[in-house]
Design a protein around this motif. Structure first.
Motif, PDB file in Angstrom:
ATOM      1  N   GLN A 142      -4.936  15.329   8.767  1.00  0.00           N
ATOM      2  CA  GLN A 142      -3.782  16.081   9.256  1.00  0.00           C
ATOM      3  C   GLN A 142      -2.500  15.713   8.508  1.00  0.00           C
ATOM      4  N   GLY A 143      -2.639  14.943   7.427  1.00  0.00           N
ATOM      5  CA  GLY A 143      -1.480  14.583   6.617  1.00  0.00           C
ATOM      6  C   GLY A 143      -0.611  13.489   7.194  1.00  0.00           C
ATOM      7  N   ILE A 144      -1.114  12.766   8.188  1.00  0.00           N
ATOM      8  CA  ILE A 144      -0.300  11.734   8.823  1.00  0.00           C
ATOM      9  C   ILE A 144      -0.043  10.569   7.881  1.00  0.00           C
ATOM     10  N   GLY A 145      -1.053  10.167   7.120  1.00  0.00           N
ATOM     11  CA  GLY A 145      -0.868   9.081   6.163  1.00  0.00           C
ATOM     12  C   GLY A 145       0.205   9.419   5.146  1.00  0.00           C
ATOM     13  N   ARG A 146       0.158  10.636   4.647  1.00  0.00           N
ATOM     14  CA  ARG A 146       1.162  11.072   3.678  1.00  0.00           C
ATOM     15  C   ARG A 146       2.555  11.095   4.305  1.00  0.00           C
ATOM     16  N   ARG A 147       2.666  11.555   5.550  1.00  0.00           N
ATOM     17  CA  ARG A 147       3.958  11.565   6.235  1.00  0.00           C
ATOM     18  C   ARG A 147       4.501  10.147   6.407  1.00  0.00           C
ATOM     19  N   LEU A 148       3.642   9.229   6.740  1.00  0.00           N
ATOM     20  CA  LEU A 148       4.070   7.843   6.914  1.00  0.00           C
ATOM     21  C   LEU A 148       4.606   7.261   5.604  1.00  0.00           C
ATOM     22  N   VAL A 149       3.885   7.481   4.520  1.00  0.00           N
ATOM     23  CA  VAL A 149       4.323   6.927   3.227  1.00  0.00           C
ATOM     24  C   VAL A 149       5.603   7.605   2.759  1.00  0.00           C
ATOM     25  N   ALA A 150       5.703   8.920   2.947  1.00  0.00           N
ATOM     26  CA  ALA A 150       6.934   9.631   2.563  1.00  0.00           C
ATOM     27  C   ALA A 150       8.130   9.078   3.331  1.00  0.00           C
ATOM     28  N   ALA A 151       7.933   8.813   4.617  1.00  0.00           N
ATOM     29  CA  ALA A 151       9.019   8.240   5.424  1.00  0.00           C
ATOM     30  C   ALA A 151       9.329   6.818   4.982  1.00  0.00           C
ATOM     31  N   LEU A 152       8.292   6.077   4.587  1.00  0.00           N
ATOM     32  CA  LEU A 152       8.504   4.707   4.119  1.00  0.00           C
ATOM     33  C   LEU A 152       9.289   4.697   2.810  1.00  0.00           C
ATOM     34  N   ILE A 153       8.996   5.639   1.941  1.00  0.00           N
ATOM     35  CA  ILE A 153       9.740   5.752   0.683  1.00  0.00           C
ATOM     36  C   ILE A 153      11.231   5.981   0.963  1.00  0.00           C
ATOM     37  N   GLU A 154      11.513   6.876   1.890  1.00  0.00           N
ATOM     38  CA  GLU A 154      12.911   7.145   2.240  1.00  0.00           C
ATOM     39  C   GLU A 154      13.562   5.929   2.896  1.00  0.00           C
ATOM     40  N   LYS A 159      17.344   1.297   2.349  1.00  0.00           N
ATOM     41  CA  LYS A 159      17.541  -0.151   2.438  1.00  0.00           C
ATOM     42  C   LYS A 159      17.884  -0.770   1.089  1.00  0.00           C
ATOM     43  N   GLY A 160      17.935   0.045   0.048  1.00  0.00           N
ATOM     44  CA  GLY A 160      18.330  -0.447  -1.262  1.00  0.00           C
ATOM     45  C   GLY A 160      17.221  -1.098  -2.067  1.00  0.00           C
ATOM     46  N   PHE A 161      15.970  -0.812  -1.740  1.00  0.00           N
ATOM     47  CA  PHE A 161      14.876  -1.360  -2.531  1.00  0.00           C
ATOM     48  C   PHE A 161      14.756  -0.595  -3.840  1.00  0.00           C
ATOM     49  N   PRO A 162      14.584  -1.312  -4.963  1.00  0.00           N
ATOM     50  CA  PRO A 162      14.444  -0.629  -6.245  1.00  0.00           C
ATOM     51  C   PRO A 162      13.024  -0.160  -6.528  1.00  0.00           C
ATOM     52  N   LEU A 163      12.061  -0.623  -5.699  1.00  0.00           N
ATOM     53  CA  LEU A 163      10.650  -0.399  -6.019  1.00  0.00           C
ATOM     54  C   LEU A 163       9.811  -0.395  -4.750  1.00  0.00           C
ATOM     55  N   ILE A 164       8.780   0.446  -4.733  1.00  0.00           N
ATOM     56  CA  ILE A 164       7.764   0.399  -3.686  1.00  0.00           C
ATOM     57  C   ILE A 164       6.417   0.196  -4.369  1.00  0.00           C
ATOM     58  N   ALA A 165       5.553  -0.610  -3.759  1.00  0.00           N
ATOM     59  CA  ALA A 165       4.255  -0.899  -4.358  1.00  0.00           C
ATOM     60  C   ALA A 165       3.205  -1.062  -3.270  1.00  0.00           C
ATOM     61  N   THR A 174      -5.304   6.040  -2.780  1.00  0.00           N
ATOM     62  CA  THR A 174      -4.818   6.197  -4.149  1.00  0.00           C
ATOM     63  C   THR A 174      -4.317   7.619  -4.374  1.00  0.00           C
ATOM     64  N   ARG A 175      -5.057   8.583  -3.862  1.00  0.00           N
ATOM     65  CA  ARG A 175      -4.663   9.992  -4.012  1.00  0.00           C
ATOM     66  C   ARG A 175      -3.369  10.291  -3.269  1.00  0.00           C
ATOM     67  N   VAL A 176      -3.210   9.707  -2.086  1.00  0.00           N
ATOM     68  CA  VAL A 176      -1.979   9.909  -1.312  1.00  0.00           C
ATOM     69  C   VAL A 176      -0.776   9.389  -2.090  1.00  0.00           C
ATOM     70  N   MET A 177      -0.901   8.172  -2.618  1.00  0.00           N
ATOM     71  CA  MET A 177       0.219   7.570  -3.354  1.00  0.00           C
ATOM     72  C   MET A 177       0.538   8.363  -4.617  1.00  0.00           C
ATOM     73  N   LEU A 213      -3.358  -0.762  -8.105  1.00  0.00           N
ATOM     74  CA  LEU A 213      -1.985  -1.147  -7.762  1.00  0.00           C
ATOM     75  C   LEU A 213      -1.079   0.020  -8.123  1.00  0.00           C
ATOM     76  N   MET A 214      -0.553   0.679  -7.101  1.00  0.00           N
ATOM     77  CA  MET A 214       0.298   1.842  -7.296  1.00  0.00           C
ATOM     78  C   MET A 214       1.755   1.447  -7.043  1.00  0.00           C
ATOM     79  N   ALA A 215       2.666   1.979  -7.843  1.00  0.00           N
ATOM     80  CA  ALA A 215       4.073   1.621  -7.678  1.00  0.00           C
ATOM     81  C   ALA A 215       4.975   2.749  -8.154  1.00  0.00           C
ATOM     82  N   MET A 216       6.230   2.697  -7.702  1.00  0.00           N
ATOM     83  CA  MET A 216       7.193   3.719  -8.078  1.00  0.00           C
ATOM     84  C   MET A 216       8.611   3.200  -7.902  1.00  0.00           C
ATOM     85  N   LYS A 217       9.480   3.520  -8.840  1.00  0.00           N
ATOM     86  CA  LYS A 217      10.890   3.194  -8.693  1.00  0.00           C
ATOM     87  C   LYS A 217      11.497   4.055  -7.595  1.00  0.00           C
ATOM     88  N   LEU A 218      12.392   3.478  -6.834  1.00  0.00           N
ATOM     89  CA  LEU A 218      13.056   4.223  -5.760  1.00  0.00           C
ATOM     90  C   LEU A 218      14.497   4.573  -6.148  1.00  0.00           C
TER      91      LEU A 218
END
Length: 218
Positions: A142-154, A159-165, A174-177, A213-218
């Protein structure tokens, strides 16, 4: 879907949170589905103390179902991490010879994280690290995992984090990230991790063949 909302995971959620982990994380995490009687203890006073310390950072989120008395149906359990934390974790698991199955899992994952050099790759001094992403089996797809990660990214950005991993132990996570813009900076196959006798230790079911190990600049 309209009844499911995202909010911060709070300290007073600890009992439900621990029960949720026992059923939905320990019960379905691919690595932990390696055949064998591993006798994993999912909840102890020590584990709760560690979990509460992380929860109190205010960086973890839950999906709750308002149509079912606010029941937790998904979690994104995250914490602040700095480069020295990787060294501490690695040294801790290497202090003694792995005895239990979980000892081997922790050794493997801490090794993957330190070998990924994700802090150096992104020239970051800290990161929002997602430890666990899991969703109740009754509301999967139902896309809940994706919603959680999208909210976590925001949340990380606010909070001023330069990176999420995150260390993705399943193909699905892996596909969600990847869909949310993260890239794979390091990958290791489960079958390549062996004990001192040369035996393969981690044998998750298909299609889960590696940790990424998946990561992205914020």
């Amino acid at each position: 879907m309209t009844s499911i909302t995202i909010r911060e995971l709070r300290a007073d959620d600890i009992d439900e949170f621990c029960r949720f982990l026992t059923v939905n994380f320990y019960g379905h995490e691919p690595v932990l589905q390696t055949p064998g009687d591993h006798k994993i203890v999912t909840d102890t006073p020590e584990k709760r103390e560690t979990r509460l310390a992380i929860i109190r950072q205010g960086l973890s989120l839950v999906a709750v179902d308002s149509s079912n008395e606010g029941r937790i149906v998904g979690i994104a359990y995250a914490e602040e991490m700095v480069p020295n934390d990787l060294e501490i974790n690695w040294n801790k698991v290497n202090e003694k010879k792995p005895k239990s199955f979980l000892d081997h899992v922790h050794l493997f994952l801490s090794g993957v994280e330190i070998r990924s050099k994700f802090f150096e790759r992104f020239e970051a001094s800290k990161a929002l690290f997602l430890n666990i992403l899991t969703v109740d089996a009754t509301v999967c797809n139902q896309g809940i995992g994706r919603r959680l990660v999208a909210a976590l990214i925001e949340l990380g950005r606010s909070k001023g984090f330069p990176l999420i991993a995150v260390s993705c132990t399943s193909l699905y996570s892996t596909r969600v990230m990847s869909a949310l813009g993260m890239s794979c900076v390091h990958s290791e196959n489960y079958l390549d991790f062996k004990d001192e006798d040369g035996n393969v230790v981690l044998k998750p079911p298909a299609p889960h063949t590696s940790v990424n190990l998946m990561a992205m600049k914020l």
